[in-house]
Structure formats: structure tokens, C-alpha cells
Design a protein around this motif. Sequence first.
Motif, short mmCIF file in Angstrom:
data_model
loop_
_atom_site.label_atom_id
_atom_site.label_comp_id
_atom_site.label_asym_id
_atom_site.label_seq_id
_atom_site.Cartn_x
_atom_site.Cartn_y
_atom_site.Cartn_z
N GLN A 45 12.33 10.75 11.94
CA GLN A 45 11.48 11.93 12.10
C GLN A 45 10.06 11.52 12.45
OE1 GLN A 45 12.87 15.07 11.95
NE2 GLN A 45 10.92 15.65 12.87
N ALA A 46 9.56 10.49 11.78
CA ALA A 46 8.21 10.00 12.08
C ALA A 46 8.12 9.47 13.51
CB ALA A 46 7.83 8.91 11.08
N LEU A 47 9.19 8.82 13.97
CA LEU A 47 9.23 8.31 15.34
C LEU A 47 9.21 9.45 16.34
CD1 LEU A 47 9.60 5.66 17.05
CD2 LEU A 47 12.07 6.11 16.95
N LYS A 48 10.00 10.48 16.08
CA LYS A 48 10.06 11.64 16.97
C LYS A 48 8.71 12.36 17.05
CE LYS A 48 13.75 14.31 16.48
NZ LYS A 48 14.88 15.02 15.82
N ASN B 39 0.85 -1.19 0.00
CA ASN B 39 0.00 0.00 0.00
C ASN B 39 0.88 1.24 0.00
OD1 ASN B 39 -2.42 1.61 0.34
ND2 ASN B 39 -1.78 1.88 2.49
N GLY B 40 1.02 1.86 -1.16
CA GLY B 40 1.86 3.05 -1.28
C GLY B 40 1.19 4.28 -0.67
N ILE B 41 1.94 5.03 0.12
CA ILE B 41 1.42 6.24 0.75
C ILE B 41 2.44 7.36 0.63
CG2 ILE B 41 -0.05 4.98 2.37
CD1 ILE B 41 2.05 5.44 4.53
N LYS B 42 1.94 8.60 0.72
CA LYS B 42 2.80 9.77 0.68
C LYS B 42 3.01 10.38 2.07
CE LYS B 42 1.55 11.13 -4.04
NZ LYS B 42 0.96 12.22 -4.88
N HIS B 43 2.04 10.14 2.96
CA HIS B 43 2.09 10.73 4.29
C HIS B 43 1.65 9.68 5.32
CE1 HIS B 43 2.46 14.54 2.21
NE2 HIS B 43 1.35 14.26 1.54
N THR B 44 2.09 9.86 6.55
CA THR B 44 1.76 8.88 7.59
C THR B 44 0.28 8.88 7.95
OG1 THR B 44 2.49 10.54 9.22
CG2 THR B 44 4.06 8.80 8.63
N ASP B 45 -0.45 9.95 7.63
CA ASP B 45 -1.88 9.94 7.94
C ASP B 45 -2.66 9.07 6.96
OD1 ASP B 45 -1.76 11.54 5.70
OD2 ASP B 45 -2.51 13.35 6.68
N GLN B 46 -1.97 8.49 5.97
CA GLN B 46 -2.61 7.58 5.02
C GLN B 46 -2.38 6.11 5.37
OE1 GLN B 46 -0.57 9.11 1.52
NE2 GLN B 46 -2.38 10.28 0.89
N ILE B 47 -1.74 5.86 6.50
CA ILE B 47 -1.44 4.48 6.92
C ILE B 47 -2.73 3.69 7.08
CG2 ILE B 47 -0.54 3.07 8.82
CD1 ILE B 47 1.46 5.37 9.37
N LEU B 48 -2.74 2.46 6.54
CA LEU B 48 -3.90 1.59 6.65
C LEU B 48 -3.56 0.35 7.47
CD1 LEU B 48 -5.44 1.68 3.05
CD2 LEU B 48 -6.16 2.96 5.07
N HIS B 49 -4.48 -0.01 8.35
CA HIS B 49 -4.38 -1.23 9.14
C HIS B 49 -4.53 -2.44 8.22
CE1 HIS B 49 -4.79 -4.04 12.35
NE2 HIS B 49 -6.10 -4.15 12.27
#
Length: 348
Positions: free
Chosen positions: A109-112, A62-72
Amino acid sequence: MNKEENIIVGISIGDLNGIGGEIILKTFADSRVLDFCTPVIFASVKTMTFLKNHFNINVNLNGIKHTDQILHKKINVLNVWNEPVKIEFGKEDLKIGAYAIKSLEKATQALKNDKIDVLVTAPINKHNIQSDTFKFPGHTNYLAQELEGNSLMLMIANDLRVGLITDHVPVKDIATHITPELIVEKIETVYNSLKRDFRVNKPKIAVLGINPHNGDNGVIGSEDDDILRPTLKAIKDSGKLVFGPYAADSFFGSNNYTNFDAIIASYHDQGLIPFKTLSFGKGVNYTAGLNKIRTSPDHGTAFEIAGKNEADNSSFKEAVYKAIEIFKNRKEYKAITQNPLKFNQKKI
């Protein structure tokens, strides 16, 4: 998605010419893993598609551009780059090293920013990652700069935990690096990690000597008597169950290590040779002491088998499991320490 329903595992891709991509895809090809975590691979869909086709691994990305597009329930790939990447398995390449750092920096950066819960890093090549802007000997040193806390390399395999006073330090410089302050810092880090991350209420820690036979009363070196022994005595007098120094040559062979919750070695090979002998392929490298959780497999890029579909993903899978376990342990520890009375009543 509801962030609480599934632990989000960020994954840096490591060296694309090594086995990193292979072990990542093999781990998440088992769809059961997606029942308790949501992976986010920091790379590109084009790159991961090439790898999955090369190794004939049947996964949906599942390709995404931003972390708010993460799918379970999906293997998410966050596009850190979009251009095609020339992968030549087994070859050391500065351009590939640059992609490894791009992935690591974005994942960190995403972790922080709490966009991911934990970070699992695939192996990098410590030589080809060096540049004018990245001058670290490895993941641990970089993360120590980026995250809060005092970092320590802690190798774990079930109940075997081995930490280091010095890590990536040349052998000729080890003795000059070991100071009372550093010894105290590392032992404190391991002690707190055992309580917070591994649910050990009263940690029992062994420390290995600096010189052969702990210096043999100064015949083979004075550092054990002058620096290590008095520092350990002071720590023990403060109430911590810290023992040593133990002669390293017989400590593991005698199974004495089984009597402790953690062992702290004075330098890299002193601790990691016995650790990997006992647990190779199933061990996990954990960066203890930081405010965020990072794990990795206990091996390197394995250029000699890269691209041959021969890599064993056991250690990487264990690194994912361990990151999730530590995340849950920390959450419980925080609840206990913030409201111990409520927790005790619940237990009763």
C-alpha cells in the motif's frame, strides 16, 4: 525529510520463523548502506528488538506509526502491529504467516501511494500464508494484482538474467499454459525491462525450448514446432533480437548464455536450476513489468538454520542494491524518453 535526497526502501518482514529478520538486520548493521538509502521495515519495534537482541546485532531502530515520520540515516520500523509475537524459529506457523501478509499488504500500500520508492521482500512460506483472503502462490502473483503492468519473475546476477514464461505452474500443466499470446507478453515484458531497468539499448534475448531437445521434430512433443518456433519467428520478424528455441540441457553448460542480455525459460526449474547453480547466494529475484519496483533474495525461509545466526545476507543486500539501481535507471530512462534532444545535447 526531503524525499529526493535518499531512496526510501520499504521492506516486508517475511516469515518471522525463518531467516528474514536476521538478514534484514545484518544488511543494515553496516551503517554505510544508510548513506544511499533509507530503510523502512514493516513489522513492529517489539518484534525487531527481539530479533536484534537474539542475534546480538548492534543497530538502533526508529519506531514510527506513519510514513511521514520516516527519518534519514535511521533504520525505520513502521509498526504494523503492536502486540508481542511468539517467534519459534524453524517452525511453520499459520499465525506467523498472517503477520507476513500484514507486513506485505502494508508495504505494498505504501508503495502504491508513493510513500516508499521501492519494495524489497524477505522470504515467505508459501503454505502458511494461505487464507480466505489471501490465495496467492507467492509475492509475484499478489503484486501482479495490486500493481499495474504484466508481471514476470526475472532472476538477475550481474549480467545473467533469467526470465520465465510460466512460473509457479505444476509440471503436468506447463504445456497447456504456454500459448502464443503468453510467449509474446513475456518476451515483450523482458524486452522493455532490459531497456528501461537495465539500460540495454538493443536487447538480445534467447528462449529455451519446452520439450527435451526442442521436441526432436515431434518425437518428444510437438509444442516447440507448433507453438514456440512460429511465435518466435513472428517476434523476430517484427525487429526484436529474439533467438531460439535452444535446447535447455546444453545451453548453460556451453556458456552460450553469455551471448545474451536475457534468457527466457519455458518453466520454473528449467531456468532457476542453472541460475541458482551459477549464482546462488548472490542472485536477486526481480518482478519485472510492473509500474513499481520489487526485488527479493534468491532463497527461501531456510527454516533449517533459522535462529542460529548462520544466515548469509549477501543476496538480501544485493536485492536492496539492485532495487536502488533499477529505480535510478528508470528515472534516467524516463528523462531520456520524455526529452531525448535535451539529453543528447547534455551528453555532447
